[in-house]
Motif scaffolding. Structure first.
Motif, PDB file in Angstrom:
ATOM      1  N   MET A 215      40.159  36.930  45.966  1.00  0.00           N
ATOM      2  CA  MET A 215      39.138  36.396  45.077  1.00  0.00           C
ATOM      3  C   MET A 215      38.963  34.891  45.228  1.00  0.00           C
ATOM      4  N   PHE A 216      40.042  34.178  45.555  1.00  0.00           N
ATOM      5  CA  PHE A 216      39.943  32.733  45.740  1.00  0.00           C
ATOM      6  C   PHE A 216      39.055  32.410  46.939  1.00  0.00           C
ATOM      7  N   MET A 219      35.264  33.382  45.983  1.00  0.00           N
ATOM      8  CA  MET A 219      34.638  32.387  45.113  1.00  0.00           C
ATOM      9  C   MET A 219      34.449  31.063  45.844  1.00  0.00           C
ATOM     10  N   LEU A 300      40.639  31.419  37.837  1.00  0.00           N
ATOM     11  CA  LEU A 300      41.148  32.560  38.606  1.00  0.00           C
ATOM     12  C   LEU A 300      42.669  32.566  38.641  1.00  0.00           C
ATOM     13  N   GLU A 303      43.986  33.663  35.165  1.00  0.00           N
ATOM     14  CA  GLU A 303      43.846  35.096  34.919  1.00  0.00           C
ATOM     15  C   GLU A 303      44.845  35.898  35.745  1.00  0.00           C
ATOM     16  N   THR A 304      45.014  35.520  37.008  1.00  0.00           N
ATOM     17  CA  THR A 304      45.959  36.247  37.854  1.00  0.00           C
ATOM     18  C   THR A 304      47.388  36.082  37.348  1.00  0.00           C
ATOM     19  N   TYR A 356      38.221  41.912  35.375  1.00  0.00           N
ATOM     20  CA  TYR A 356      38.727  41.105  36.485  1.00  0.00           C
ATOM     21  C   TYR A 356      39.528  41.964  37.460  1.00  0.00           C
ATOM     22  N   SER A 360      38.487  42.710  41.319  1.00  0.00           N
ATOM     23  CA  SER A 360      39.485  42.397  42.347  1.00  0.00           C
ATOM     24  C   SER A 360      39.826  43.624  43.181  1.00  0.00           C
TER      25      SER A 360
END
Length: 488
Positions: A215-216, A219, A300, A303-304, A356, A360
């Motif tokens: 996801m990093f 984004m 992010l 949240e992770t 999320y 993911s």
């Protein structure tokens, strides 16, 4: 007494009509959205005006129905959580009387029923119908293709029936359990759906940690990065020279050299894409570059980290309290008590984490090497690939409520057939699932954030030419200004 009984029957009838109407409206909205999503990716060349057009249209409608069911399965748990908090906050409000426990239970049952229907009937029918041609010796047409499809479905059902019986004999060699499989509706389909749900949870266990680290990167591609020690004007000048060089080579090639022309066109498309990104970075404001990107990356990461922390706490909770099991004691019911320690705020955080994790998992699914070629492309996806994508999304979305409850993301009890899965009561399976998720997610994040350090160490030791790094950027090639390939 008779008048009271008539009144009660009328109230039950009106409540059932209201619930079915609400379910129909919700599903209609999901169906329309799913239709626009699929038509956005569907290949336009598949639109003929013949027999194949009818087959494609039927497969399109069935795929849209399946995607709508998948969206409903994703929204099922968040909708239930927020409904529980709303009923707690406004118990006597007239305008939310339609929102009750009966409606929530009905939605869970419908989601389970339609998931079984799509997974075992509609999607196999759509695939076989799309690939069918009719038996030899019969008159070609829609009827012949339907006949061949039905025969293939019967054979597939017999094959799956035999596999499930063999699996049941190996796992639970009991006469009562074997006889229960003869009851198709009450035991066989829930048992089969339980196996599919376990496979979906294992697939989520593989996809979600990869997606959380991926996801990093995703984004980072969507947002504008800060320009630190970068000269965008110089990069624009270089990329313009590359574009002109490739364009000159294309103009100089004859049309007979088809392979080289296709390769150069792909290189030109990549260079133009890079040029577009550079132009976007130049036009971006300082606020967008220096504030939005770091804020999103921090969000992010938060949240992770919070997800991994919740899983770690759930592991400890599993070791000391058996009610933490997904198939534990029944909850207080819809609208009777809050299932979050922080009330409405905690419920909102749970919903954000569930969405999320789903995003993911989808990102991680398409990031796996085995499914890379499965990624749909705009206006260039065949119906066969659309059917495969719909089945994959359905398996992931149906397993999402089970995974969220198993990992302790939420304490909302699984309703309907989702709470009847036998493996949810196995302590060792649930504990191993939590441990594997926490370990794999941590390793993926460590690997993600230390990849740059590893690459620099390999370069310093002179081992970068051995391709010890698994970073896909190592194998990329970049056209130089004179049109030749230059390896980075």
């Amino acid at each position: 007494m008779e008048a009271d009984e008539v009144t009660i029957r009328e109230q039950n009838f009106h409540s059932q009509v209201r619930e079915y109407t609400i379910c129909f409206l919700l599903f209609a909205v999901l169906y329309i959205v799913s239709y626009f999503i699929i038509t956005r990716y569907k290949r336009k060349a598949d639109e003929q005006e013949d027999e194949d057009a009818i087959v494609n249209r039927i497969s399109l409608f069935l795929s849209t129905f399946t995607l709508a069911v998948s969206a409903g399965a994703v929204l099922l748990l968040p909708f239930s959580i927020i409904s529980n908090e709303i009923l707690l906050s406004f118990p006597q409000n007239y305008y939310i009387q339609w929102l009750n426990g009966s409606l929530i239970h009905g939605l869970w049952n419908l989601a389970s029923l339609f998931s079984n229907l799509c997974l075992f009937v509609l999607m196999p029918f759509a695939f076989f119908f799309l690939e069918s041609e009719g038996f030899a010796g019969l008159k070609k047409g829609i009827r012949a293709r339907i006949l061949e499809t039905l025969v293939m479905l019967i054979l597939l059902a017999l094959l799956i029936l035999g596999i499930v019986w063999v699996a049941s004999a190996l796992i639970d060699n009991d006469a009562a359990s074997m006889e229960s499989l003869y009851d198709l509706w009450e035991f066989y389909l829930p048992y089969l759906y339980s196996c599919i749900s376990l496979m979906g949870c294992l697939l989520l266990l593989l996809c979600t940690p990869v997606g959380l680290s991926r996801m990093f990167t995703v984004m980072g591609q969507l947002l504008v990065k800060p320009t630190i020690l970068e000269d965008l004007d110089e990069q624009m000048y270089i990329i313009t020279l590359e574009e002109e060089a490739i364009q000159r080579k294309l103009n100089g090639l004859s049309s007979s050299v088809e392979y080289q022309t296709v390769e150069l066109e792909r290189e030109l498309e990549k260079v133009r894409s890079k040029k577009t990104n550079l132009e976007r970075r130049k036009k971006a404001s300082a606020w967008e570059r220096n504030l939005v990107y770091p804020a999103v990356m921090i969000l992010l990461l938060t949240e992770t980290s919070f997800s991994v922390l919740l899983v770690a706490f759930n592991i400890l909770y599993l070791l000391v309290d058996e009610t933490a099991m997904p198939k534990g004691s029944g909850g207080p019911g819809i609208g009777n008590a809050s299932l979050s320690t922080f009330g409405f705020v905690g419920a909102a955080l749970e919903i954000i984490l569930i969405f999320y994790l789903m995003v993911s998992s989808v990102v991680g699914f398409y990031s796996l090497r085995f499914f890379e070629n499965f990624t749909p492309r705009k206006d260039d996806t065949t119906m066969t690939k659309i059917i495969g994508n719909c089945v994959s999304i359905l398996v992931l979305s149906s397993a999402l409520p089970v995974m969220s409850r198993t990992l302790g993301i939420t304490r909302f009890d699984l309703l309907g057939d989702f709470g009847r899965f036998n493996w949810l009561g196995n302590f060792y399976i649930v504990l191993s699932y939590n441990l594997l998720f926490a370990i794999m997610t941590t390793l993926c994040l460590v690997r993600k954030f230390t990849s740059a350090v590893r690459e620099e160490l390999l370069k310093a030791l002179g081992l970068d030419k051995l391709h010890l790094s698994n970073n896909p950027r190592d194998s990329e090639t970049k056209p130089s200004a004179n049109g030749h390939q230059k390896t980075l």
